[in-house]
Design an enzyme around this catalytic site. Sequence first.
Site, mmCIF file in Angstrom:
data_model
loop_
_atom_site.group_PDB
_atom_site.id
_atom_site.type_symbol
_atom_site.label_atom_id
_atom_site.label_comp_id
_atom_site.label_asym_id
_atom_site.label_seq_id
_atom_site.Cartn_x
_atom_site.Cartn_y
_atom_site.Cartn_z
ATOM 1 N N ARG A 213 1.028 -1.323 -0.111
ATOM 2 C CA ARG A 213 -0.029 -0.036 -0.163
ATOM 3 C C ARG A 213 0.926 1.261 -0.079
ATOM 4 O O ARG A 213 1.759 1.234 0.691
ATOM 5 C CB ARG A 213 -0.851 -0.026 1.254
ATOM 6 C CG ARG A 213 -1.970 -0.893 1.147
ATOM 7 C CD ARG A 213 -3.084 -0.423 0.246
ATOM 8 N NE ARG A 213 -4.374 -0.809 0.018
ATOM 9 C CZ ARG A 213 -4.724 -2.212 -0.945
ATOM 10 N NH1 ARG A 213 -3.689 -2.309 -1.858
ATOM 11 N NH2 ARG A 213 -5.816 -2.678 -1.008
ATOM 12 N N GLU A 242 -3.161 8.126 -5.597
ATOM 13 C CA GLU A 242 -3.102 7.546 -7.109
ATOM 14 C C GLU A 242 -4.429 8.185 -7.972
ATOM 15 O O GLU A 242 -5.549 8.394 -7.308
ATOM 16 C CB GLU A 242 -3.500 5.879 -6.866
ATOM 17 C CG GLU A 242 -2.421 5.150 -6.099
ATOM 18 C CD GLU A 242 -2.387 3.892 -6.073
ATOM 19 O OE1 GLU A 242 -3.563 3.221 -6.379
ATOM 20 O OE2 GLU A 242 -1.719 3.284 -5.375
ATOM 21 N N HIS A 261 -0.398 0.488 -9.921
ATOM 22 C CA HIS A 261 -1.074 -0.268 -9.163
ATOM 23 C C HIS A 261 -1.484 -1.738 -9.832
ATOM 24 O O HIS A 261 -2.827 -1.615 -9.930
ATOM 25 C CB HIS A 261 -2.246 0.513 -8.284
ATOM 26 C CG HIS A 261 -2.653 -0.369 -7.294
ATOM 27 N ND1 HIS A 261 -3.230 0.289 -5.969
ATOM 28 C CD2 HIS A 261 -2.859 -1.455 -7.055
ATOM 29 C CE1 HIS A 261 -3.497 -0.295 -5.234
ATOM 30 N NE2 HIS A 261 -3.201 -1.430 -5.672
ATOM 31 N N SER A 263 0.583 -4.927 -10.033
ATOM 32 C CA SER A 263 1.388 -6.045 -9.835
ATOM 33 C C SER A 263 0.775 -7.181 -9.739
ATOM 34 O O SER A 263 1.393 -8.450 -10.003
ATOM 35 C CB SER A 263 2.159 -5.621 -8.569
ATOM 36 O OG SER A 263 1.462 -5.391 -7.441
#
Length: 308
Positions: A213, A242, A261, A263
Amino acid sequence: MEPVENAATVRYADAAGLPDALRGADILFVWDFLSTAVPDAWPSADRLRWLHIASAGVDPVMFPELRDSDVVLTNSRGVFDNPIAEYVLGLVIAFAKDFAGSLDLQRAGTWRHRETERVGGKRALIVGTGPIGRSIARMLTAAGLKVAGVGRRAREGDPDFGAVHASDDLAEHIGWADYVVAVAPLTEKTKGLFDRRVFAAMKPTARFINVGRGELVVTDDLIDALRADEVAGAALDVFETEPLPAESPLWTMDNVLLSPHMSGDVVGWKDTLAELFVANFEKWLAGERLDNVVDKKLGYVPMGAEPR
Protein backbone atom coordinates in the site's frame (compact mmCIF):
# COMPACT_ATOMS: atom_id res chain seq x y z
CA MET A 1 -22.39 -13.27 -11.32
CA GLU A 2 -25.06 -15.40 -12.97
CA PRO A 3 -25.26 -17.93 -10.09
CA VAL A 4 -25.83 -15.06 -7.66
CA GLU A 5 -28.44 -13.42 -9.90
CA ASN A 6 -30.30 -16.74 -10.10
CA ALA A 7 -30.50 -17.04 -6.32
CA ALA A 8 -30.89 -13.48 -5.06
CA THR A 9 -32.07 -10.01 -5.95
CA VAL A 10 -28.93 -8.23 -7.15
CA ARG A 11 -28.63 -4.45 -7.36
CA TYR A 12 -25.69 -2.87 -9.18
CA ALA A 13 -24.78 0.63 -8.10
CA ASP A 14 -22.17 3.34 -8.53
CA ALA A 15 -21.02 5.54 -5.67
CA ALA A 16 -23.93 7.95 -6.03
CA GLY A 17 -26.52 5.18 -6.03
CA LEU A 18 -25.00 3.09 -3.26
CA PRO A 19 -27.11 4.46 -0.36
CA ASP A 20 -30.37 3.53 -2.09
CA ALA A 21 -29.06 0.14 -3.23
CA LEU A 22 -27.77 -0.70 0.23
CA ARG A 23 -31.14 -0.35 1.97
CA GLY A 24 -32.53 -3.79 2.75
CA ALA A 25 -29.44 -5.60 1.43
CA ASP A 26 -27.98 -8.58 3.28
CA ILE A 27 -24.68 -8.64 1.36
CA LEU A 28 -22.47 -5.95 -0.13
CA PHE A 29 -19.88 -6.89 -2.74
CA VAL A 30 -17.41 -4.00 -3.06
CA TRP A 31 -16.14 -4.52 -6.60
CA ASP A 32 -14.35 -1.16 -6.87
CA PHE A 33 -11.83 -1.84 -4.14
CA LEU A 34 -10.42 1.70 -4.29
CA SER A 35 -13.81 3.33 -3.78
CA THR A 36 -14.37 5.47 -0.71
CA ALA A 37 -18.17 5.41 -1.08
CA VAL A 38 -18.98 2.78 1.54
CA PRO A 39 -18.43 4.85 4.71
CA ASP A 40 -20.70 7.62 3.43
CA ALA A 41 -23.41 5.12 2.47
CA TRP A 42 -23.15 3.15 5.73
CA PRO A 43 -26.21 4.73 7.43
CA SER A 44 -28.33 2.98 4.77
CA ALA A 45 -26.98 -0.47 5.72
CA ASP A 46 -30.07 -1.33 7.75
CA ARG A 47 -29.81 -5.15 7.54
CA LEU A 48 -26.32 -5.86 6.18
CA ARG A 49 -24.73 -9.07 7.43
CA TRP A 50 -21.75 -9.62 5.13
CA LEU A 51 -19.38 -7.33 3.19
CA HIS A 52 -16.93 -8.76 0.65
CA ILE A 53 -14.23 -6.70 -1.07
CA ALA A 54 -12.53 -7.57 -4.36
CA SER A 55 -9.02 -7.07 -3.03
CA ALA A 56 -6.61 -8.50 -0.50
CA GLY A 57 -6.32 -5.18 1.35
CA VAL A 58 -9.38 -4.07 3.30
CA ASP A 59 -8.26 -0.60 4.39
CA PRO A 60 -10.82 1.20 2.15
CA VAL A 61 -13.65 -0.29 4.22
CA MET A 62 -12.05 -0.41 7.66
CA PHE A 63 -13.92 2.57 9.05
CA PRO A 64 -15.02 2.60 12.71
CA GLU A 65 -18.72 1.83 12.10
CA LEU A 66 -17.91 -1.36 10.18
CA ARG A 67 -15.19 -2.37 12.61
CA ASP A 68 -17.57 -2.04 15.55
CA SER A 69 -20.50 -3.78 13.85
CA ASP A 70 -21.47 -7.45 13.62
CA VAL A 71 -21.10 -7.42 9.83
CA VAL A 72 -18.74 -10.17 8.62
CA LEU A 73 -15.93 -8.86 6.41
CA THR A 74 -14.22 -11.07 3.83
CA ASN A 75 -11.52 -10.30 1.27
CA SER A 76 -10.11 -11.82 -1.91
CA ARG A 77 -7.05 -13.43 -0.38
CA GLY A 78 -5.34 -15.91 -2.69
CA VAL A 79 -6.10 -14.28 -6.04
CA PHE A 80 -2.99 -12.11 -6.16
CA ASP A 81 -0.35 -14.20 -4.38
CA ASN A 82 1.56 -15.71 -7.31
CA PRO A 83 1.07 -12.82 -9.77
CA ILE A 84 2.55 -10.34 -7.30
CA ALA A 85 5.38 -12.73 -6.45
CA GLU A 86 6.20 -13.02 -10.16
CA TYR A 87 6.13 -9.24 -10.45
CA VAL A 88 8.53 -8.81 -7.55
CA LEU A 89 10.93 -11.39 -8.98
CA GLY A 90 10.79 -9.54 -12.29
CA LEU A 91 11.68 -6.28 -10.55
CA VAL A 92 14.61 -7.87 -8.72
CA ILE A 93 15.97 -9.22 -12.00
CA ALA A 94 15.33 -5.90 -13.78
CA PHE A 95 17.38 -4.07 -11.15
CA ALA A 96 20.19 -6.63 -11.07
CA LYS A 97 20.50 -6.83 -14.86
CA ASP A 98 19.90 -3.09 -15.47
CA PHE A 99 17.15 -3.63 -18.03
CA ALA A 100 16.14 0.04 -17.77
CA GLY A 101 19.68 1.09 -18.62
CA SER A 102 19.78 -1.26 -21.60
CA LEU A 103 16.51 0.15 -22.92
CA ASP A 104 17.78 3.72 -22.55
CA LEU A 105 20.98 2.87 -24.44
CA GLN A 106 18.99 1.06 -27.14
CA ARG A 107 16.79 4.11 -27.67
CA ALA A 108 19.91 6.29 -27.88
CA GLY A 109 21.55 3.92 -30.38
CA THR A 110 24.50 3.46 -28.03
CA TRP A 111 26.56 0.25 -27.79
CA ARG A 112 28.00 0.17 -24.26
CA HIS A 113 29.16 -3.03 -22.63
CA ARG A 114 28.51 -3.26 -18.89
CA GLU A 115 28.69 -5.78 -16.09
CA THR A 116 25.56 -6.65 -14.15
CA GLU A 117 24.83 -8.08 -10.73
CA ARG A 118 24.12 -11.60 -9.58
CA VAL A 119 20.69 -12.38 -8.19
CA GLY A 120 21.68 -15.61 -6.49
CA GLY A 121 23.09 -15.05 -3.04
CA LYS A 122 21.47 -11.64 -2.52
CA ARG A 123 19.29 -11.01 0.51
CA ALA A 124 15.64 -9.99 0.52
CA LEU A 125 13.72 -8.73 3.55
CA ILE A 126 9.98 -9.14 3.01
CA VAL A 127 7.88 -6.87 5.20
CA GLY A 128 4.53 -8.61 5.45
CA THR A 129 4.24 -12.32 6.20
CA GLY A 130 0.76 -13.04 4.85
CA PRO A 131 0.03 -15.22 1.82
CA ILE A 132 1.41 -12.71 -0.71
CA GLY A 133 4.59 -12.24 1.30
CA ARG A 134 5.00 -15.99 1.60
CA SER A 135 4.57 -16.47 -2.14
CA ILE A 136 7.22 -13.80 -2.73
CA ALA A 137 9.55 -15.52 -0.26
CA ARG A 138 9.19 -18.87 -1.98
CA MET A 139 9.74 -17.40 -5.45
CA LEU A 140 12.79 -15.39 -4.45
CA THR A 141 14.22 -18.39 -2.62
CA ALA A 142 13.80 -20.47 -5.78
CA ALA A 143 15.76 -17.79 -7.66
CA GLY A 144 18.64 -18.18 -5.21
CA LEU A 145 18.03 -15.27 -2.83
CA LYS A 146 18.23 -15.56 0.93
CA VAL A 147 15.05 -14.29 2.57
CA ALA A 148 13.81 -13.16 5.96
CA GLY A 149 10.49 -11.70 7.02
CA VAL A 150 9.09 -8.87 9.11
CA GLY A 151 5.75 -9.35 10.84
CA ARG A 152 3.85 -8.48 13.98
CA ARG A 153 5.89 -10.85 16.16
CA ALA A 154 9.47 -12.11 15.98
CA ARG A 155 9.97 -15.85 15.59
CA GLU A 156 12.43 -18.40 14.25
CA GLY A 157 12.01 -21.48 12.11
CA ASP A 158 9.30 -20.13 9.82
CA PRO A 159 8.87 -22.51 6.84
CA ASP A 160 9.02 -19.72 4.24
CA PHE A 161 11.07 -16.97 5.85
CA GLY A 162 13.30 -18.75 8.33
CA ALA A 163 13.65 -15.78 10.67
CA VAL A 164 10.79 -13.31 11.12
CA HIS A 165 11.58 -10.02 12.86
CA ALA A 166 9.08 -7.80 14.65
CA SER A 167 7.98 -4.72 12.70
CA ASP A 168 8.88 -2.58 15.71
CA ASP A 169 12.50 -3.61 15.11
CA LEU A 170 12.51 -2.99 11.34
CA ALA A 171 15.26 -0.36 11.42
CA GLU A 172 17.54 -2.76 13.30
CA HIS A 173 17.31 -5.47 10.63
CA ILE A 174 16.77 -3.62 7.36
CA GLY A 175 20.49 -3.10 6.81
CA TRP A 176 20.86 -6.85 6.25
CA ALA A 177 18.97 -6.74 2.96
CA ASP A 178 19.89 -6.03 -0.66
CA TYR A 179 16.18 -5.88 -1.54
CA VAL A 180 13.42 -4.70 0.78
CA VAL A 181 9.91 -5.69 -0.29
CA ALA A 182 6.92 -3.94 1.30
CA VAL A 183 3.75 -6.04 1.13
CA ALA A 184 2.27 -5.52 4.60
CA PRO A 185 -1.43 -4.75 5.05
CA LEU A 186 -2.24 -1.13 5.81
CA THR A 187 -3.17 -0.73 9.47
CA GLU A 188 -2.71 2.00 12.05
CA LYS A 189 0.50 0.21 13.06
CA THR A 190 1.98 -0.02 9.55
CA LYS A 191 0.95 3.38 8.18
CA GLY A 192 4.15 5.37 7.55
CA LEU A 193 6.28 2.38 8.61
CA PHE A 194 8.93 3.25 6.03
CA ASP A 195 10.11 6.66 7.12
CA ARG A 196 13.34 8.64 7.23
CA ARG A 197 14.81 6.58 10.06
CA VAL A 198 14.14 3.26 8.31
CA PHE A 199 15.49 4.39 4.93
CA ALA A 200 18.64 5.75 6.58
CA ALA A 201 19.26 2.29 8.05
CA MET A 202 19.17 0.56 4.64
CA LYS A 203 22.30 -0.41 2.73
CA PRO A 204 23.16 2.38 0.27
CA THR A 205 23.30 -0.34 -2.41
CA ALA A 206 19.86 -1.76 -1.54
CA ARG A 207 16.64 -1.39 -3.56
CA PHE A 208 13.18 -0.79 -2.14
CA ILE A 209 10.09 -2.42 -3.70
CA ASN A 210 6.54 -1.51 -2.66
CA VAL A 211 3.69 -3.74 -3.85
CA GLY A 212 1.64 -3.35 -0.66
CA ARG A 213 0.00 0.00 0.00
CA GLY A 214 1.27 3.48 -0.79
CA GLU A 215 0.55 4.70 2.73
CA LEU A 216 3.12 2.28 4.14
CA VAL A 217 5.72 4.80 2.94
CA VAL A 218 6.39 8.41 3.84
CA THR A 219 6.93 9.40 0.21
CA ASP A 220 8.91 12.57 0.85
CA ASP A 221 11.31 10.60 3.07
CA LEU A 222 11.82 8.03 0.31
CA ILE A 223 12.51 10.76 -2.26
CA ASP A 224 15.05 12.36 0.08
CA ALA A 225 16.73 8.97 0.68
CA LEU A 226 16.97 8.30 -3.06
CA ARG A 227 18.41 11.76 -3.72
CA ALA A 228 20.94 11.34 -0.91
CA ASP A 229 22.01 7.88 -2.21
CA GLU A 230 20.91 6.31 1.06
CA VAL A 231 18.85 3.92 -1.10
CA ALA A 232 20.13 2.79 -4.52
CA GLY A 233 16.74 2.49 -6.19
CA ALA A 234 13.02 1.94 -5.78
CA ALA A 235 10.28 0.12 -7.66
CA LEU A 236 6.85 1.44 -6.72
CA ASP A 237 3.51 -0.04 -7.77
CA VAL A 238 1.40 1.79 -5.15
CA PHE A 239 1.36 5.37 -3.95
CA GLU A 240 -0.09 7.58 -1.23
CA THR A 241 -2.04 9.42 -3.94
CA GLU A 242 -3.22 7.51 -7.02
CA PRO A 243 -2.82 8.31 -9.84
CA LEU A 244 0.64 9.61 -8.97
CA PRO A 245 0.51 13.41 -9.36
CA ALA A 246 2.24 14.75 -12.49
CA GLU A 247 4.43 17.03 -10.38
CA SER A 248 5.90 14.16 -8.31
CA PRO A 249 9.70 13.97 -8.59
CA LEU A 250 9.40 10.18 -8.76
CA TRP A 251 8.41 10.39 -12.44
CA THR A 252 11.83 11.63 -13.54
CA MET A 253 14.22 9.91 -11.12
CA ASP A 254 16.70 7.65 -12.93
CA ASN A 255 16.80 5.09 -10.12
CA VAL A 256 13.01 4.61 -9.84
CA LEU A 257 10.69 2.19 -11.65
CA LEU A 258 6.99 3.07 -11.55
CA SER A 259 3.85 1.08 -12.38
CA PRO A 260 0.16 2.03 -11.91
CA HIS A 261 -1.03 -0.36 -9.16
CA MET A 262 -0.96 -3.39 -11.44
CA SER A 263 1.42 -5.91 -9.86
CA GLY A 264 -1.34 -8.46 -9.20
CA ASP A 265 -3.47 -7.78 -12.26
CA VAL A 266 -2.93 -10.58 -14.76
CA VAL A 267 -5.12 -11.64 -17.68
CA GLY A 268 -8.36 -13.07 -16.25
CA TRP A 269 -7.99 -11.57 -12.78
CA LYS A 270 -11.42 -9.97 -12.75
CA ASP A 271 -13.11 -13.28 -13.57
CA THR A 272 -11.16 -14.92 -10.76
CA LEU A 273 -12.30 -12.24 -8.31
CA ALA A 274 -15.94 -12.77 -9.28
CA GLU A 275 -15.61 -16.56 -9.08
CA LEU A 276 -14.18 -16.30 -5.57
CA PHE A 277 -17.16 -14.25 -4.44
CA VAL A 278 -19.62 -16.64 -6.09
CA ALA A 279 -18.03 -19.60 -4.31
CA ASN A 280 -18.35 -17.81 -0.96
CA PHE A 281 -21.93 -16.77 -1.77
CA GLU A 282 -22.83 -20.41 -2.32
CA LYS A 283 -21.39 -21.22 1.09
CA TRP A 284 -23.48 -18.39 2.53
CA LEU A 285 -26.65 -19.85 1.02
CA ALA A 286 -25.80 -23.29 2.36
CA GLY A 287 -25.16 -21.96 5.86
CA GLU A 288 -21.51 -22.98 5.67
CA ARG A 289 -18.53 -21.10 7.02
CA LEU A 290 -17.13 -18.40 4.78
CA ASP A 291 -13.58 -18.25 3.48
CA ASN A 292 -11.23 -15.31 4.02
CA VAL A 293 -12.91 -13.81 7.07
CA VAL A 294 -11.00 -10.71 8.17
CA ASP A 295 -10.20 -10.09 11.81
CA LYS A 296 -11.48 -6.52 11.98
CA LYS A 297 -9.24 -5.71 14.94
CA LEU A 298 -6.13 -6.76 13.02
CA GLY A 299 -7.24 -5.61 9.58
CA TYR A 300 -6.45 -8.83 7.74
CA VAL A 301 -7.18 -12.58 7.64
CA PRO A 302 -5.02 -14.24 10.32
CA MET A 303 -2.75 -17.00 9.13
CA GLY A 304 -4.25 -20.41 9.81
CA ALA A 305 -7.69 -18.91 10.41
CA GLU A 306 -10.52 -21.36 10.00
CA PRO A 307 -13.37 -20.51 7.61
CA ARG A 308 -16.30 -18.86 9.30
